[in-house]
Write a protein that holds these residues in place. Structure first.
Motif, PDB file in Angstrom:
ATOM      1  N   LEU A  78       8.193  27.376 -29.085  1.00 33.02           N
ATOM      2  CA  LEU A  78       7.906  28.016 -27.800  1.00 33.02           C
ATOM      3  C   LEU A  78       6.730  28.977 -27.922  1.00 33.02           C
ATOM      4  O   LEU A  78       5.826  28.991 -27.071  1.00 33.02           O
ATOM      5  CB  LEU A  78       9.163  28.757 -27.327  1.00 33.02           C
ATOM      6  N   GLU A  79       6.701  29.775 -28.977  1.00 27.33           N
ATOM      7  CA  GLU A  79       5.595  30.716 -29.171  1.00 27.33           C
ATOM      8  C   GLU A  79       4.292  29.980 -29.482  1.00 27.33           C
ATOM      9  O   GLU A  79       3.210  30.435 -29.091  1.00 27.33           O
ATOM     10  CB  GLU A  79       5.938  31.698 -30.292  1.00 27.33           C
ATOM     11  N   MET A  80       4.375  28.857 -30.149  1.00 24.76           N
ATOM     12  CA  MET A  80       3.182  28.047 -30.420  1.00 24.76           C
ATOM     13  C   MET A  80       2.566  27.534 -29.121  1.00 24.76           C
ATOM     14  O   MET A  80       1.337  27.551 -28.950  1.00 24.76           O
ATOM     15  CB  MET A  80       3.544  26.884 -31.342  1.00 24.76           C
ATOM     16  N   ILE A  81       3.410  27.109 -28.195  1.00 34.21           N
ATOM     17  CA  ILE A  81       2.895  26.623 -26.911  1.00 34.21           C
ATOM     18  C   ILE A  81       2.300  27.772 -26.105  1.00 34.21           C
ATOM     19  O   ILE A  81       1.241  27.638 -25.484  1.00 34.21           O
ATOM     20  CB  ILE A  81       4.004  25.886 -26.134  1.00 34.21           C
ATOM     21  N   HIS A  82       2.957  28.914 -26.132  1.00 35.86           N
ATOM     22  CA  HIS A  82       2.403  30.090 -25.450  1.00 35.86           C
ATOM     23  C   HIS A  82       1.043  30.449 -26.044  1.00 35.86           C
ATOM     24  O   HIS A  82       0.085  30.734 -25.300  1.00 35.86           O
ATOM     25  CB  HIS A  82       3.374  31.264 -25.587  1.00 35.86           C
ATOM     26  N   THR A  83       0.928  30.390 -27.368  1.00 36.43           N
ATOM     27  CA  THR A  83      -0.331  30.725 -28.038  1.00 36.43           C
ATOM     28  C   THR A  83      -1.431  29.724 -27.688  1.00 36.43           C
ATOM     29  O   THR A  83      -2.572  30.118 -27.414  1.00 36.43           O
ATOM     30  CB  THR A  83      -0.134  30.772 -29.562  1.00 36.43           C
ATOM     31  N   TYR A  84      -1.088  28.455 -27.674  1.00 34.59           N
ATOM     32  CA  TYR A  84      -2.091  27.434 -27.287  1.00 34.59           C
ATOM     33  C   TYR A  84      -2.614  27.713 -25.887  1.00 34.59           C
ATOM     34  O   TYR A  84      -3.815  27.590 -25.615  1.00 34.59           O
ATOM     35  CB  TYR A  84      -1.484  26.030 -27.398  1.00 34.59           C
ATOM     36  N   SER A  85      -1.699  28.101 -24.975  1.00 31.65           N
ATOM     37  CA  SER A  85      -2.124  28.353 -23.594  1.00 31.65           C
ATOM     38  C   SER A  85      -3.081  29.547 -23.522  1.00 31.65           C
ATOM     39  O   SER A  85      -4.020  29.546 -22.720  1.00 31.65           O
ATOM     40  CB  SER A  85      -0.909  28.586 -22.692  1.00 31.65           C
ATOM     41  N   LEU A  86      -2.856  30.558 -24.361  1.00 28.11           N
ATOM     42  CA  LEU A  86      -3.745  31.718 -24.375  1.00 28.11           C
ATOM     43  C   LEU A  86      -5.125  31.349 -24.918  1.00 28.11           C
ATOM     44  O   LEU A  86      -6.145  31.793 -24.386  1.00 28.11           O
ATOM     45  CB  LEU A  86      -3.134  32.842 -25.222  1.00 28.11           C
ATOM     46  N   ILE A  87      -5.148  30.548 -25.991  1.00 31.10           N
ATOM     47  CA  ILE A  87      -6.425  30.110 -26.558  1.00 31.10           C
ATOM     48  C   ILE A  87      -7.246  29.372 -25.500  1.00 31.10           C
ATOM     49  O   ILE A  87      -8.441  29.641 -25.305  1.00 31.10           O
ATOM     50  CB  ILE A  87      -6.206  29.190 -27.778  1.00 31.10           C
ATOM     51  N   HIS A  88      -6.600  28.466 -24.782  1.00 31.93           N
ATOM     52  CA  HIS A  88      -7.302  27.678 -23.768  1.00 31.93           C
ATOM     53  C   HIS A  88      -7.645  28.519 -22.533  1.00 31.93           C
ATOM     54  O   HIS A  88      -8.718  28.336 -21.942  1.00 31.93           O
ATOM     55  CB  HIS A  88      -6.477  26.450 -23.398  1.00 31.93           C
ATOM     56  N   ASP A  89      -6.765  29.431 -22.153  1.00 33.28           N
ATOM     57  CA  ASP A  89      -7.052  30.316 -21.004  1.00 33.28           C
ATOM     58  C   ASP A  89      -8.304  31.157 -21.238  1.00 33.28           C
ATOM     59  O   ASP A  89      -9.026  31.476 -20.295  1.00 33.28           O
ATOM     60  CB  ASP A  89      -5.876  31.267 -20.739  1.00 33.28           C
TER      61      ASP A  89
ATOM     62  N   ASP B 219      -4.852  22.402 -29.139  1.00 32.84           N
ATOM     63  CA  ASP B 219      -4.253  21.056 -29.145  1.00 32.84           C
ATOM     64  C   ASP B 219      -3.268  20.901 -30.306  1.00 32.84           C
ATOM     65  O   ASP B 219      -2.192  20.319 -30.146  1.00 32.84           O
ATOM     66  CB  ASP B 219      -5.348  19.992 -29.283  1.00 32.84           C
ATOM     67  N   ALA B 220      -3.660  21.400 -31.475  1.00 30.94           N
ATOM     68  CA  ALA B 220      -2.827  21.260 -32.673  1.00 30.94           C
ATOM     69  C   ALA B 220      -1.517  22.032 -32.528  1.00 30.94           C
ATOM     70  O   ALA B 220      -0.446  21.528 -32.895  1.00 30.94           O
ATOM     71  CB  ALA B 220      -3.600  21.749 -33.899  1.00 30.94           C
ATOM     72  N   LEU B 221      -1.586  23.249 -31.989  1.00 30.98           N
ATOM     73  CA  LEU B 221      -0.372  24.046 -31.799  1.00 30.98           C
ATOM     74  C   LEU B 221       0.567  23.389 -30.790  1.00 30.98           C
ATOM     75  O   LEU B 221       1.792  23.380 -30.969  1.00 30.98           O
ATOM     76  CB  LEU B 221      -0.738  25.460 -31.340  1.00 30.98           C
ATOM     77  N   LEU B 222      -0.009  22.836 -29.732  1.00 30.57           N
ATOM     78  CA  LEU B 222       0.807  22.170 -28.714  1.00 30.57           C
ATOM     79  C   LEU B 222       1.548  20.980 -29.300  1.00 30.57           C
ATOM     80  O   LEU B 222       2.780  20.874 -29.172  1.00 30.57           O
ATOM     81  CB  LEU B 222      -0.089  21.716 -27.559  1.00 30.57           C
ATOM     82  N   THR B 223       0.823  20.074 -29.943  1.00 32.96           N
ATOM     83  CA  THR B 223       1.471  18.867 -30.459  1.00 32.96           C
ATOM     84  C   THR B 223       2.413  19.178 -31.616  1.00 32.96           C
ATOM     85  O   THR B 223       3.498  18.590 -31.725  1.00 32.96           O
ATOM     86  CB  THR B 223       0.411  17.843 -30.903  1.00 32.96           C
ATOM     87  N   ASN B 224       2.043  20.126 -32.456  1.00 36.35           N
ATOM     88  CA  ASN B 224       2.879  20.472 -33.615  1.00 36.35           C
ATOM     89  C   ASN B 224       4.195  21.125 -33.191  1.00 36.35           C
ATOM     90  O   ASN B 224       5.194  21.038 -33.910  1.00 36.35           O
ATOM     91  CB  ASN B 224       2.098  21.387 -34.543  1.00 36.35           C
ATOM     92  N   SER B 225       4.204  21.746 -32.029  1.00 33.72           N
ATOM     93  CA  SER B 225       5.433  22.404 -31.555  1.00 33.72           C
ATOM     94  C   SER B 225       6.556  21.389 -31.363  1.00 33.72           C
ATOM     95  O   SER B 225       7.720  21.648 -31.710  1.00 33.72           O
ATOM     96  CB  SER B 225       5.168  23.158 -30.245  1.00 33.72           C
ATOM     97  N   PHE B 226       6.213  20.219 -30.838  1.00 32.24           N
ATOM     98  CA  PHE B 226       7.239  19.194 -30.621  1.00 32.24           C
ATOM     99  C   PHE B 226       7.696  18.577 -31.944  1.00 32.24           C
ATOM    100  O   PHE B 226       8.863  18.244 -32.112  1.00 32.24           O
ATOM    101  CB  PHE B 226       6.700  18.123 -29.669  1.00 32.24           C
ATOM    102  N   GLU B 227       6.764  18.446 -32.876  1.00 29.26           N
ATOM    103  CA  GLU B 227       7.120  17.961 -34.210  1.00 29.26           C
ATOM    104  C   GLU B 227       8.101  18.916 -34.887  1.00 29.26           C
ATOM    105  O   GLU B 227       9.047  18.488 -35.573  1.00 29.26           O
ATOM    106  CB  GLU B 227       5.857  17.827 -35.063  1.00 29.26           C
TER     107      GLU B 227
END
Length: 295
Positions: free
Chosen positions: A75-86, A117-125
């Protein structure tokens, strides 16, 4: 666990930080990409979403949160990915985040995009390979997290937010933006924790209502702090919303109206907790913390 809420938050933050810092100690990730991912993932922050997940779990089970930790980290990885992209020039075009250079300024735009992208996909893994979860639990969590973060969740919220820039949104439109952009990941935190704690279907239904109100409360207080907050505590300039002509709750309702809106939603959130038969919990204390925080 006889801790004050501040101690509980601090303890939860330490548990989450420890998990996050262990994720990439032995990997085959290219060094520059790994450095970019860890730069943002380990840059601090309040870790409120994973702490909410822990608190929701602890509303049903008081100990043994080990089975929640990979999901909390995801969950925190996805939040972090969103901040990087924002922060990217194509989005909010920010140079600083939490007092440090944003990822694309520290590295470069291409690396920042790929790190997100890496944080997003790795979160599900991370969830898929969790040995403490059953196959059924993995499917539930991955489905819920993909919905919360995807085109009907957080991504939808970002699109609605961009479309609403430089225009005056109605209260209903503003709440729709924040229900998706901020609220969906908060809702996932609550539902995932409760699900792993073996909450009933009825309890999960009431907790979805609680999570909805909590997400709005978080954003209303965020908007209030942009008007009257302490810049040092916030780590960002005060008044930026008005300067950027963003629709906010104080802009729509006035400062006192925004505070009244926050109070009304706090009551509704409390009612939802009572209906879920969850009282005197860390979730209740976090509800007040969200609405009264000063940063």
């Amino acid at each position: 666990m006889n801790y004050s809420i501040k101690n509980y938050i601090q303890q939860g933050k330490e548990i989450v930080e420890q998990k996050l810092s262990s994720l990439y100690t032995d990997t085959n990730i290219p060094e520059n990409l790994k450095a970019s991912m860890e730069y943002s993932l380990l840059a601090g922050g309040k870790r409120l979403r994973p702490i909410l997940l822990l608190a929701s779990y602890h509303s049903f089970k008081k100990t043994d949160e080990a089975k929640t930790l990979r999901t909390a980290a995801a969950l925190e990885m996805i939040h972090t990915y969103s901040l990087i992209h924002d922060d990217l020039p194509a989005m909010d075009d920010d140079d600083y985040r939490r007092g440090a250079l944003t990822n694309h300024k520290k590295f470069d735009e291409a690396t920042a995009i790929l790190a997100g992208d890496a944080l997003l996909t790795n979160s599900f893994e991370l969830i898929a390979e969790d040995e403490l979860l059953t196959a059924e639990e993995k499917v539930f969590l991955i489905t819920e997290l993909s919905h919360a973060s995807g085109p009907e969740g957080m991504v939808a919220g970002q699109v609605l937010d961009m479309e609403g820039e430089m225009s005056t949104l109605s209260l209903e439109e503003l709440e729709k933006v924040h229900e998706h952009k901020t609220g969906k990941l908060i809702s996932f935190a609550i539902i995932a924790g409760a699900y792993l704690g073996n909450a009933t279907e009825t309890q999960l239904t009431h907790l979805k209502k609680f999570a909805y109100y909590l997400g709005i409360i978080f954003q209303v207080q965020d908007d209030i702090l942009d008007v009257i907050g302490d810049q040092e505590k916030l780590g960002k300039p005060v008044g930026s919303d008005e300067e950027n002509e963003k629709s906010t709750y104080p802009n729509l309702l006035g400062l006192e109206g925004a505070k009244n809106h926050l109070s009304a939603y706090t009551e509704k959130a409390l009612q939802a907790l009572q209906e879920a038969n969850i009282e005197q919990s860390y979730l209740e204390q976090l509800l007040y913390y969200f609405g009264e925080r000063d940063h």
